[in-house]
Design a protein around this motif. Sequence first.
Motif, short mmCIF file in Angstrom:
data_model
loop_
_atom_site.label_atom_id
_atom_site.label_comp_id
_atom_site.label_asym_id
_atom_site.label_seq_id
_atom_site.Cartn_x
_atom_site.Cartn_y
_atom_site.Cartn_z
N GLU A 151 -23.84 46.15 47.31
CA GLU A 151 -24.83 45.93 48.36
C GLU A 151 -24.35 46.30 49.85
OE1 GLU A 151 -26.14 44.33 44.70
OE2 GLU A 151 -24.41 44.18 45.77
N VAL A 152 -23.19 45.75 49.94
CA VAL A 152 -22.58 45.88 51.36
C VAL A 152 -22.43 47.61 51.63
CG1 VAL A 152 -20.60 45.75 52.92
CG2 VAL A 152 -21.42 43.89 51.50
N ALA A 153 -21.89 48.39 50.60
CA ALA A 153 -21.87 49.54 50.83
C ALA A 153 -23.30 50.28 51.11
CB ALA A 153 -21.16 50.40 49.73
N LEU A 154 -24.23 49.94 50.45
CA LEU A 154 -25.66 50.39 50.65
C LEU A 154 -26.06 49.97 52.00
CD1 LEU A 154 -27.39 49.58 47.33
CD2 LEU A 154 -26.74 51.96 48.15
N ALA A 155 -25.96 48.70 52.48
CA ALA A 155 -26.22 48.38 53.83
C ALA A 155 -25.47 49.11 55.03
CB ALA A 155 -25.96 46.78 54.08
N ARG A 156 -24.19 49.40 54.71
CA ARG A 156 -23.44 50.05 55.76
C ARG A 156 -23.90 51.49 55.93
NH1 ARG A 156 -19.02 49.88 59.42
NH2 ARG A 156 -17.86 51.89 58.94
N LYS A 157 -24.16 52.06 54.76
CA LYS A 157 -24.69 53.38 54.66
C LYS A 157 -26.12 53.55 55.54
CE LYS A 157 -24.79 57.84 53.61
NZ LYS A 157 -24.03 58.82 54.39
N LEU A 158 -26.87 52.73 55.10
CA LEU A 158 -28.30 52.63 55.86
C LEU A 158 -28.11 52.45 57.21
CD1 LEU A 158 -30.45 50.98 53.15
CD2 LEU A 158 -30.51 53.19 53.78
N ALA A 159 -27.20 51.28 57.58
CA ALA A 159 -27.22 50.95 58.85
C ALA A 159 -26.73 52.14 60.03
CB ALA A 159 -26.38 49.70 59.07
N ALA A 160 -25.54 52.81 59.25
CA ALA A 160 -24.68 53.88 60.21
C ALA A 160 -25.89 54.85 60.31
CB ALA A 160 -23.67 54.30 59.38
N ASP A 161 -26.73 55.66 59.20
CA ASP A 161 -27.15 56.76 59.25
C ASP A 161 -28.48 56.39 59.84
OD1 ASP A 161 -25.46 57.94 58.03
OD2 ASP A 161 -26.35 58.21 56.03
N LYS A 162 -29.56 55.35 59.30
CA LYS A 162 -30.68 55.02 59.76
C LYS A 162 -30.79 54.27 61.11
CE LYS A 162 -32.26 56.95 55.91
NZ LYS A 162 -32.73 58.50 55.94
N GLY A 163 -29.82 53.66 61.58
CA GLY A 163 -29.72 53.01 62.72
C GLY A 163 -29.55 53.82 63.71
N MET A 164 -28.67 55.07 63.77
CA MET A 164 -28.58 55.97 64.51
C MET A 164 -29.91 56.85 64.82
SD MET A 164 -25.43 58.61 65.09
CE MET A 164 -25.59 59.44 63.40
N GLN A 165 -30.63 57.12 63.62
CA GLN A 165 -31.69 58.04 63.51
C GLN A 165 -32.80 57.27 64.37
OE1 GLN A 165 -32.84 59.44 59.61
NE2 GLN A 165 -35.14 58.87 60.08
N ILE A 166 -32.90 55.98 64.10
CA ILE A 166 -33.89 55.11 64.61
C ILE A 166 -33.90 55.11 66.27
CG2 ILE A 166 -34.81 52.98 65.08
CD1 ILE A 166 -34.37 52.38 62.01
N GLY A 167 -32.57 55.11 66.77
CA GLY A 167 -32.26 55.04 68.04
C GLY A 167 -32.67 56.69 68.58
N SER A 168 -32.24 57.55 67.90
CA SER A 168 -32.73 58.71 68.46
C SER A 168 -34.14 59.13 68.52
CB SER A 168 -31.83 59.87 67.68
OG SER A 168 -32.33 61.26 68.01
N ALA A 169 -34.85 58.47 67.42
CA ALA A 169 -36.49 58.55 67.55
C ALA A 169 -36.83 57.84 68.65
CB ALA A 169 -36.76 58.15 65.97
N GLY A 170 -36.38 56.74 68.95
CA GLY A 170 -36.87 55.92 70.19
C GLY A 170 -36.53 56.80 71.31
N VAL A 171 -35.65 57.21 71.63
CA VAL A 171 -35.38 58.33 72.80
C VAL A 171 -36.53 59.33 72.73
CG1 VAL A 171 -34.10 59.74 74.05
CG2 VAL A 171 -33.13 57.48 73.08
N GLN A 172 -36.76 60.03 71.63
CA GLN A 172 -37.52 61.09 71.57
C GLN A 172 -38.96 60.75 71.85
OE1 GLN A 172 -36.68 64.25 71.30
NE2 GLN A 172 -34.88 64.33 70.52
N LEU A 173 -39.34 59.58 71.43
CA LEU A 173 -40.54 59.19 71.63
C LEU A 173 -41.18 58.93 72.87
CD1 LEU A 173 -40.96 56.96 68.19
CD2 LEU A 173 -42.53 58.88 68.97
N LEU A 174 -39.96 58.30 73.67
CA LEU A 174 -40.45 58.14 75.21
C LEU A 174 -40.18 59.40 76.15
CD1 LEU A 174 -39.97 54.97 74.42
CD2 LEU A 174 -38.84 54.73 76.40
#
Length: 431
Positions: free
Chosen positions: A378-401
């Motif tokens: 479960e930690v490995a999955l959380a780490r992977k999602l946080a690293a990939d999707k976290g950065m993706q969400i941050g980038s999408a937020g910048v793009q939406l503005l």
Amino acid sequence: MGLGLSALTRLAGSKVIERAGLRKPVQNLVSAGTRNGFRVAGAAGRTFKSAQKLGKPARLAPAEDTGLFDLTPSEDQQLIVETVTEFAAEQLRPAAADADAKLQAPGGLLSRAAELGITLVGIPEELGGVGTERSVVTNALVAEALAHGDLGLAVAVLAPSAVSTALVSYGDEQQQADYLPAFVGENVPAAALALQERTALFDPFKPATKARRTPKGYQLDGVKSLVPRAADAELFIVSADLEGRGTALFLVESSNSGVTIESEPAMGLRGAATGKLHLEKVALPAGALLGGGKAEVFTEVVRLSRLGWAALAAGTAKAVLDYVVPYVNERKAFGEPVSHRQAVAFSVADIAIELEGLRLVTLRAASRAEQGKPYAREVALARKLAADKGMQIGSAGVQLLGGHGFVKEHPVERWYRDLRAIGVMEGAVLL
């Protein structure tokens, strides 16, 4: 550092220096000091000493296994989360931009954060805390709520609790008696869990920092990177390769000879005032070894740290979502809100979907950890999602503005920079 720069600046303007032909070298020194910061001795911390004698180490019991997968916060957890969320909104969010620019938290903010009693939750009642059982889920919810205010300041606030949590979970009776009383008092010390090193493809299980045995204990040599509040910290837990035994953890006080700090500002987490911890022939007593040097102890520390970063990513990603939804609904183009455009609406929906998945996996891992169940997957999955999707969400937020995502008037650009740290950071926080 400020006094040093002031003195060097006056020196650079001296006529004596000009006559000696040294103006240019001194000016270069001033420039380098401004850019990189000086290496300074460790913070002049308190003297840690036993406040009581312990017959055995105090541990928190695993949480009760109800047999149900239910992540609904308890009444106590809900109260804690509401309090921390309010604090993050009123104290961290308004101070974040200034902290990012000045590379440090505003004066008094961290002491006000300490008054919340974040370290008390993870310390047993017999040692002055309020903990009765392992509270990994509560810690994850607290980390998430703080990061909703600001990720960099959240790391600065949580850094001391990483050390106190490690002492409760793995410290022996003498280590707990020496250090934990300071974490339940009014003046909680700045402290840090230092695992990170500045090497390519860094593997926390193969640190370049070395520890060797000596007749009186151990000697440490190496450099730790991106240590939160390094200049102020009075106590560090440092990972090092112990000859013949593999990676181990050591308690290092900032007052130890050979400990120096260097400022290390980064792309993100600037409010955490990150720095390098230099260890040069640092002599430690035999009692400085944490957890008996056991491999399973270090493995669990890495896992719980990664879980902490996943919770922080969820909090900051939620901040991005909460910011872009009203923005795209209010921002108009061609006579209507930009949210009416399918590409914009789908992008916002993707943020919400990925965030929900990240939170679910993170809290499931936290729930299993606090119940004493296996949670590596479960930690490995959380780490992977946080690293990939976290950065993706941050980038999408910048793009939406659009263009507004590029300027500091809006906090999304800072959240984007902070979220990029999730995939590279080790240590610093611990659930």
